[in-house]
Design a protein around this motif. Structure first.
Motif, PDB file in Angstrom:
ATOM      1  N   GLY A 233       0.811  -1.211   0.000  1.00  0.00           N
ATOM      2  CA  GLY A 233       0.000   0.000   0.000  1.00  0.00           C
ATOM      3  C   GLY A 233       0.845   1.261   0.000  1.00  0.00           C
ATOM      4  N   LEU A 234       1.907   1.247   0.775  1.00  0.00           N
ATOM      5  CA  LEU A 234       2.792   2.413   0.797  1.00  0.00           C
ATOM      6  C   LEU A 234       3.497   2.591  -0.543  1.00  0.00           C
ATOM      7  N   ALA A 235       3.826   1.486  -1.180  1.00  0.00           N
ATOM      8  CA  ALA A 235       4.528   1.567  -2.464  1.00  0.00           C
ATOM      9  C   ALA A 235       3.650   2.168  -3.556  1.00  0.00           C
ATOM     10  N   SER A 236       2.335   2.115  -3.354  1.00  0.00           N
ATOM     11  CA  SER A 236       1.445   2.700  -4.357  1.00  0.00           C
ATOM     12  C   SER A 236       1.607   4.218  -4.454  1.00  0.00           C
ATOM     13  N   LEU A 237       2.278   4.813  -3.459  1.00  0.00           N
ATOM     14  CA  LEU A 237       2.536   6.249  -3.502  1.00  0.00           C
ATOM     15  C   LEU A 237       3.671   6.599  -4.466  1.00  0.00           C
ATOM     16  N   LEU A 238       4.403   5.597  -4.906  1.00  0.00           N
ATOM     17  CA  LEU A 238       5.493   5.818  -5.846  1.00  0.00           C
ATOM     18  C   LEU A 238       4.936   6.183  -7.219  1.00  0.00           C
ATOM     19  N   PRO A 239       5.751   6.779  -8.076  1.00  0.00           N
ATOM     20  CA  PRO A 239       5.307   7.020  -9.460  1.00  0.00           C
ATOM     21  C   PRO A 239       4.868   5.710 -10.112  1.00  0.00           C
ATOM     22  N   ASP A 240       3.890   5.795 -10.998  1.00  0.00           N
ATOM     23  CA  ASP A 240       3.302   4.597 -11.583  1.00  0.00           C
ATOM     24  C   ASP A 240       4.334   3.709 -12.260  1.00  0.00           C
ATOM     25  N   SER A 241       5.252   4.308 -13.001  1.00  0.00           N
ATOM     26  CA  SER A 241       6.237   3.504 -13.713  1.00  0.00           C
ATOM     27  C   SER A 241       7.118   2.728 -12.738  1.00  0.00           C
ATOM     28  N   MET A 242       7.522   3.370 -11.642  1.00  0.00           N
ATOM     29  CA  MET A 242       8.357   2.699 -10.646  1.00  0.00           C
ATOM     30  C   MET A 242       7.565   1.634  -9.903  1.00  0.00           C
ATOM     31  N   TYR A 243       6.307   1.959  -9.571  1.00  0.00           N
ATOM     32  CA  TYR A 243       5.470   0.996  -8.852  1.00  0.00           C
ATOM     33  C   TYR A 243       5.229  -0.257  -9.688  1.00  0.00           C
ATOM     34  N   ASP A 244       4.931  -0.072 -10.971  1.00  0.00           N
ATOM     35  CA  ASP A 244       4.676  -1.222 -11.838  1.00  0.00           C
ATOM     36  C   ASP A 244       5.900  -2.120 -11.954  1.00  0.00           C
ATOM     37  N   THR A 245       7.078  -1.513 -11.868  1.00  0.00           N
ATOM     38  CA  THR A 245       8.302  -2.296 -11.968  1.00  0.00           C
ATOM     39  C   THR A 245       8.599  -3.061 -10.683  1.00  0.00           C
ATOM     40  N   LEU A 246       8.379  -2.406  -9.538  1.00  0.00           N
ATOM     41  CA  LEU A 246       8.751  -2.999  -8.258  1.00  0.00           C
ATOM     42  C   LEU A 246       7.667  -3.881  -7.649  1.00  0.00           C
ATOM     43  N   SER A 247       6.421  -3.586  -7.941  1.00  0.00           N
ATOM     44  CA  SER A 247       5.304  -4.255  -7.280  1.00  0.00           C
ATOM     45  C   SER A 247       5.364  -5.783  -7.324  1.00  0.00           C
ATOM     46  N   PRO A 248       5.673  -6.416  -8.450  1.00  0.00           N
ATOM     47  CA  PRO A 248       5.686  -7.891  -8.460  1.00  0.00           C
ATOM     48  C   PRO A 248       6.706  -8.504  -7.521  1.00  0.00           C
ATOM     49  N   TYR A 249       7.702  -7.728  -7.088  1.00  0.00           N
ATOM     50  CA  TYR A 249       8.784  -8.270  -6.280  1.00  0.00           C
ATOM     51  C   TYR A 249       8.585  -8.047  -4.788  1.00  0.00           C
ATOM     52  N   PHE A 250       7.494  -7.397  -4.399  1.00  0.00           N
ATOM     53  CA  PHE A 250       7.180  -7.280  -2.984  1.00  0.00           C
ATOM     54  C   PHE A 250       6.833  -8.670  -2.447  1.00  0.00           C
ATOM     55  N   SER A 260      -1.346 -18.567  -7.636  1.00  0.00           N
ATOM     56  CA  SER A 260      -2.296 -18.052  -8.616  1.00  0.00           C
ATOM     57  C   SER A 260      -2.545 -19.105  -9.700  1.00  0.00           C
ATOM     58  N   LEU A 261      -3.801 -19.276 -10.078  1.00  0.00           N
ATOM     59  CA  LEU A 261      -4.139 -20.282 -11.080  1.00  0.00           C
ATOM     60  C   LEU A 261      -3.686 -19.864 -12.468  1.00  0.00           C
ATOM     61  N   HIS A 262      -3.880 -18.595 -12.794  1.00  0.00           N
ATOM     62  CA  HIS A 262      -3.499 -18.076 -14.112  1.00  0.00           C
ATOM     63  C   HIS A 262      -2.450 -16.983 -13.947  1.00  0.00           C
ATOM     64  N   GLU A 263      -1.449 -17.013 -14.783  1.00  0.00           N
ATOM     65  CA  GLU A 263      -0.398 -16.007 -14.729  1.00  0.00           C
ATOM     66  C   GLU A 263      -0.915 -14.690 -15.285  1.00  0.00           C
ATOM     67  N   SER A 264      -0.723 -13.614 -14.520  1.00  0.00           N
ATOM     68  CA  SER A 264      -1.166 -12.293 -14.937  1.00  0.00           C
ATOM     69  C   SER A 264      -0.028 -11.556 -15.624  1.00  0.00           C
ATOM     70  N   SER A 265      -0.395 -10.632 -16.506  1.00  0.00           N
ATOM     71  CA  SER A 265       0.617  -9.882 -17.250  1.00  0.00           C
ATOM     72  C   SER A 265       1.438  -8.969 -16.349  1.00  0.00           C
ATOM     73  N   ASP A 266       0.852  -8.532 -15.222  1.00  0.00           N
ATOM     74  CA  ASP A 266       1.559  -7.621 -14.328  1.00  0.00           C
ATOM     75  C   ASP A 266       2.074  -8.339 -13.077  1.00  0.00           C
TER      76      ASP A 266
END
Length: 297
Positions: A233-250, A260-266
């Motif tokens: 939730g705190l990471a969502s305050l980051l710029p969108d481009s940075m958040y999209d890059t880092l979010s999967p690795y939290f 997850s049953l199906h792999e998501s693109s993000d």
């Protein structure tokens, strides 16, 4: 009249060291032959887990929450309501919900119970002072940490995997006739349910590592909750481009990819998610091992 026998101990021979001479009526050696081994440390930690009432209660709560919320989500499923209300659990948006994601709705609650148990089994010894006795018995120290992780991790894995299977089976009748209904034989179902158990087993080890690293139950629990639930939730305050890059690795997002049953693109693939979350756990274990080995109790 029979001669009286002397009860005096025999005089030591010339050159014999009196300090090492065995006392009369006692064994020549007091060495019992026991030594600290990995198996004995494991057995000790196994006994600690099952001798504590809090362990049984916490494990039971974790499995109960996993089954309860999974079954409720399945029986209350409504395609229109879910699509408008957002995600009911892991697996993506509400519109992409599956029988598996509904069954695993309780994972987010069970992970807290399992993680807290790991913290209590490790940091709890520092709070009670029992850690002094433990490290006196195992002076090499690190086997204590490895044994705690090796005992609690598989226990959590097995019990929560059974809980995930139970949640799925109990929820199946509630989805009868729905498009998202699945059976255990469908592709990826068993892998996802087992993945939930693997993730929760790693969360238990994560809790153990945090407890040894921080040595304070309240602080370690706060860190556990912050890392797994608050950090995204705190990471969502980051710029969108940075958040999209880092979010999967939290940690929590990487762990969600494991079951997850199906792999998501993000999101990461199940294998990559497992590797990333296991890396977080290994890093925390390494920090706990360093502090345990290098600092005083």
């Amino acid at each position: 009249m029979p001669a009286l026998t002397s009860r005096r101990a025999p005089r030591p021979s010339k050159g014999q060291d009196l300090t090492t001479a065995p006392a009369s009526g006692t064994p020549a050696s007091r060495n019992t032959g026991y030594k600290v081994t990995g198996i004995r440390v494991l057995r000790s930690e196994w006994a600690k887990v099952w001798s504590l009432r809090s362990s049984l209660i916490t494990l039971g709560v974790a499995v109960f929450l996993l089954v309860l919320f999974g079954a409720i989500a399945s029986y209350t499923y409504s395609p229109g309501a879910v699509a408008n209300s957002g995600p009911p659990g892991p697996g993506g948006s509400g519109a992409d919900s599956t029988a598996v994601s509904l069954a695993l709705t309780g994972v987010s609650f069970a992970q807290l119970a399992i993680g807290v148990l790991g913290v209590l089994l490790s940091a709890g010894e520092y709070s009670t002072g029992m850690i002094r006795s433990t490290l006196t018995a195992v002076p090499r120290r690190l086997p204590v940490l490895w044994s705690k992780a090796a005992v609690l991790g598989p226990i959590a894995l097995i019990l929560t995997t059974l809980g995930a299977l139970a949640a799925f089976q109990l929820g199946t009748p509630g989805l009868d006739g729905e498009k998202i209904a699945l059976s255990l034989g469908d592709d990826g179902v068993l892998r996802s349910l087992a993945g939930a158990g693997v993730y929760l087993g790693l969360v238990a080890v994560f809790g153990v590592a945090l407890g040894v690293l921080l040595r304070n139950s309240a602080g370690a629990i706060a860190a556990l909750v912050g890392i797994l639930l608050i950090l995204p939730g705190l990471a969502s305050l980051l710029p969108d481009s940075m958040y999209d890059t880092l979010s999967p690795y939290f940690p929590n997002n990487a762990g969600s990819a494991v079951y997850s049953l199906h792999e998501s693109s993000d999101a990461l693939s199940p294998g990559a998610g497992l590797a990333v979350f296991a890396g977080w756990v290994a890093l925390t274990l390494a920090g706990a091992a360093y502090r345990l080995a290098k600092t005083d109790v």
